[in-house]
Design an enzyme around this catalytic site. Structure first.
Site, PDB file in Angstrom:
ATOM      1  N   LYS A  52      29.311 -14.901   9.025  1.00 25.49           N
ATOM      2  CA  LYS A  52      28.264 -15.930   9.024  1.00 25.49           C
ATOM      3  C   LYS A  52      27.597 -16.004  10.389  1.00 25.49           C
ATOM      4  O   LYS A  52      26.376 -16.113  10.512  1.00 25.49           O
ATOM      5  CB  LYS A  52      28.864 -17.287   8.606  1.00 25.49           C
ATOM      6  CG  LYS A  52      29.226 -17.331   7.125  1.00 25.49           C
ATOM      7  CD  LYS A  52      30.051 -18.535   6.699  1.00 25.49           C
ATOM      8  CE  LYS A  52      30.460 -18.381   5.223  1.00 25.49           C
ATOM      9  NZ  LYS A  52      31.253 -19.505   4.706  1.00 25.49           N
ATOM     10  N   GLN A  96      34.476 -24.361   6.942  1.00 27.23           N
ATOM     11  CA  GLN A  96      35.033 -23.289   6.105  1.00 27.23           C
ATOM     12  C   GLN A  96      36.241 -23.804   5.315  1.00 27.23           C
ATOM     13  O   GLN A  96      37.153 -24.402   5.878  1.00 27.23           O
ATOM     14  CB  GLN A  96      35.426 -22.095   6.997  1.00 27.23           C
ATOM     15  CG  GLN A  96      35.840 -20.851   6.231  1.00 27.23           C
ATOM     16  CD  GLN A  96      34.722 -20.235   5.397  1.00 27.23           C
ATOM     17  OE1 GLN A  96      33.555 -20.287   5.757  1.00 27.23           O
ATOM     18  NE2 GLN A  96      35.082 -19.650   4.268  1.00 27.23           N
ATOM     19  N   ASP A 119      26.105 -25.939   2.607  1.00 23.91           N
ATOM     20  CA  ASP A 119      26.946 -25.423   1.516  1.00 23.91           C
ATOM     21  C   ASP A 119      26.561 -26.072   0.183  1.00 23.91           C
ATOM     22  O   ASP A 119      26.950 -25.581  -0.875  1.00 23.91           O
ATOM     23  CB  ASP A 119      28.422 -25.772   1.787  1.00 23.91           C
ATOM     24  CG  ASP A 119      29.189 -24.653   2.480  1.00 23.91           C
ATOM     25  OD1 ASP A 119      28.900 -23.480   2.191  1.00 23.91           O
ATOM     26  OD2 ASP A 119      30.076 -24.974   3.291  1.00 23.91           O
TER      27      ASP A 119
HETATM   28  N1  GUN Z   1      35.334 -20.867   1.239  1.00 24.56           N
HETATM   29  C1  GUN Z   1      35.064 -19.965   0.265  1.00 24.56           C
HETATM   30  N2  GUN Z   1      33.742 -19.963  -0.013  1.00 24.56           N
HETATM   31  C2  GUN Z   1      33.179 -20.882   0.799  1.00 24.56           C
HETATM   32  C3  GUN Z   1      31.841 -21.323   0.978  1.00 24.56           C
HETATM   33  O1  GUN Z   1      30.890 -20.893   0.322  1.00 24.56           O
HETATM   34  N3  GUN Z   1      31.667 -22.283   1.925  1.00 24.56           N
HETATM   35  C4  GUN Z   1      32.689 -22.808   2.651  1.00 24.56           C
HETATM   36  N4  GUN Z   1      32.416 -23.758   3.536  1.00 24.56           N
HETATM   37  N5  GUN Z   1      33.938 -22.420   2.505  1.00 24.56           N
HETATM   38  C5  GUN Z   1      34.176 -21.456   1.584  1.00 24.56           C
END
Ligand code: GUN
Length: 283
Positions: A52, A96, A119
């Protein structure tokens, strides 16, 4: 043999468009900023967070990483989120998941300012998606939709089956397919006749989290198969929820793992962060 939909290629195109938009914002003195919070040292989460940050750099965003120790308390995590909510150079906040067990994921999601919730996990954003009036779409389902569009596939009137009912993927995925007038079925661990339901799908989205779960006898000849899974097989090799070698000869389109939905998730996160920066600046 199916046409392989390359998420790697589509995601690169999306990132290039975002980069262009970001350059235009730069001329107005605006640089989109994403804060990424990671708690503990889960190796998979570390890889996702690094990817990211790398994507932010590529498109011209600023990213700030907040790597907190596994023993961080709920109060400390919430205090950080409140601070980031009020930080003017931060447009998007991402925590996350999964979090260590002693932390309350729901309370953490609730604490993020919905206008910075890139998100789209906050209940207010989830509700907006439900009624089809949203600022942000959840990254993985939005990425799947982009892949469907990129291949010129029409959803309207099709039998769409989503395997998995998570808040992050399955449920919002079903909603996005419904918004495009698909006839949608959600399957889960208690579903009876899973094989028959999947085998009737024109568009099949696998988001179960089980390596090579979808076999050839669960797929209709000519179906479009989208694989959200990121798993390790018995040899430790990266694989999806779909048994690619078995299913590809039967499908009309299929996404690979890696290089399918994964890169799209991050491209959509960049899209949401750009949108958040525009919102914060009333553009
Ligand atoms: N863990 C697995 N997929 C995601 C996601 O799309 N966003 C976040 N914040 N955590 C995750």
């Amino acid at each position: 043999m199916a046409t392989i939909i390359s998420g790697k290629e589509v995601a690169a195109k999306v990132r290039a468009e975002i980069k262009k938009d970001c350059e235009a914002l730069d001329e107005m003195g605006i640089t989109p900023g994403l804060a990424v919070i990671i708690v503990g040292d889960d190796p998979a989460s570390r890889v996702y967070v690094n990817n990211k940050k790398k994507a932010c750099e590529e498109v011209g965003f600023v990213s700030e990483e907040y790597a907190l120790p596994a023993e961080t308390t709920q109060e400390e995590l919430l205090a950080l989120i409140h601070r980031l909510n009020g930080k003017p150079d931060i447009d998007g906040i991402l925590c996350q998941l999964p979090l260590p067990k002693h932390l309350d994921e729901k309370a953490v999601i609730n604490a993020i300012d919905p206008t910075k919730d890139v998100d789209a996990f906050h209940p207010s954003n989830v509700g907006k998606i439900m009624i089809g009036d949203y600022d942000f779409l959840p990254c993985t389902p939005a990425g799947v939709m982009e892949l469907i569009h990129s291949a010129g596939i029409e959803v309207s009137g099709k039998n769409c089956v989503v395997i998995g009912r998570s808040n992050i993927v399955g449920k919002p995925m079903a909603m996005l397919l419904l918004h495009e007038n698909g006839t949608v079925t959600i399957c889960h661990s208690r579903t009876k006749n899973l094989k028959e339901i999947c085998a009737a799908a024109d568009i099949l989205v696998a988001a179960v989290g089980k390596p090579k779960f979808v076999k050839a006898d669960m797929v209709k000849e000519g179906a479009v198969v989208l694989d959200v899974g990121i798993n390790r097989d018995e040899n430790g090799k990266l694989c999806g929820d779909v048994d690619f070698d078995e299913v590809a000869p039967k499908a009309s389109f299929i996404t690979p793992v890696p290089g399918g939905v994964g890169p799209m998730t991050i491209a959509m996160l960049m899209k949401n962060t750009l949108k958040a920066a525009k919102l914060q600046n009333n553009l």
